[in-house]
Motif scaffolding. Structure first.
Motif, PDB file in Angstrom:
ATOM      1  N   ASN A  57       1.131  -1.014   0.012  1.00 55.26           N
ATOM      2  CA  ASN A  57      -0.018  -0.137   0.063  1.00 55.26           C
ATOM      3  C   ASN A  57       0.982   0.985   0.280  1.00 55.26           C
ATOM      4  N   ASP A  58       2.569   1.247  -0.041  1.00 55.72           N
ATOM      5  CA  ASP A  58       2.931   2.030  -0.152  1.00 55.72           C
ATOM      6  C   ASP A  58       3.470   2.560  -1.315  1.00 55.72           C
ATOM      7  N   LEU A  64       8.368   2.845  -2.661  1.00 49.21           N
ATOM      8  CA  LEU A  64       8.227   3.848  -1.878  1.00 49.21           C
ATOM      9  C   LEU A  64       8.029   5.219  -2.360  1.00 49.21           C
ATOM     10  N   ARG A  72       4.733   9.368   0.861  1.00 45.66           N
ATOM     11  CA  ARG A  72       4.845   8.815   1.836  1.00 45.66           C
ATOM     12  C   ARG A  72       6.381   8.033   2.405  1.00 45.66           C
ATOM     13  N   HIS A 105       5.929  11.645   4.653  1.00 46.67           N
ATOM     14  CA  HIS A 105       4.844  12.121   5.597  1.00 46.67           C
ATOM     15  C   HIS A 105       6.259  11.087   6.405  1.00 46.67           C
TER      16      HIS A 105
END
Length: 172
Positions: free
Chosen positions: A21-22, A29, A33, A36
């Motif tokens: 999901n990342d 990646l 993200r 974050h």
């Protein structure tokens, strides 16, 4: 006189596993993200230094050197480099580790600036940062130039007032 605090007291290590999901469609990646995660690690560092609530004021010099792949372990290291009256510059290094292959590469680096605030959201004084090691001293020494550059680029300081930046270009 402001209270003093060694920058080593603000050191943070954060570790994350890159999950599906990342990642983007290339199984790397996502940059957002990563930023974050960097913001979280840097905020914890600034909070440790100031013992206050902090808010992100700026992000600069984010460099993406190597992709971080699905399944890699990401290690973020953050530490305050210098503090001003209510603001703190935090330096973050990011490492990507492929555990099965035993490889580890530096993938990202950035400088974040945070402002300590009181319960009403107003800026509040922070301790003076004390650099001790050669690396800490080098980052501390460059922090004023980076701060002035941020302020000039953000329109909050006139270029002619940026004395540290001017000193880089003065030829004697």
């Amino acid at each position: 006189m402001r209270k003093q605090k060694p920058v080593k007291d603000s050191f943070v290590i954060m570790t994350e596993l890159v999950l599906p999901n990342d990642t983007n469609t290339l199984h790397n990646l996502m940059g957002g993200r990563m930023m974050h995660l960097m913001d979280i690690a840097a905020a914890v560092s600034a909070q440790r230094h100031s013992n206050r609530i902090v808010v992100t004021a700026s992000v600069d010099n984010v460099s993406f050197r190597e992709p971080i792949r699905l399944g890699n372990v990401v290690t973020l290291q953050a530490q305050v480099t210098r503090s001003f009256s209510s603001s703190m510059e935090v330096h973050i290094n990011v490492w990507a580790e492929d555990i099965p292959s035993g490889t580890k590469v530096k993938s990202n680096e950035a400088f974040y600036t945070f402002v300590a605030v009181d319960q009403s959201g107003r800026p509040i004084d922070v301790p003076e940062a004390v650099a001790e090691t050669p690396e800490e001293i080098s980052l501390y020494d460059g922090a004023l130039r980076r701060r002035q550059l941020r302020l000039v680029l953000g329109g909050r300081m006139k270029p002619q007032e940026a004395t540290e930046l001017k000193s880089l270009f003065v030829v004697e």
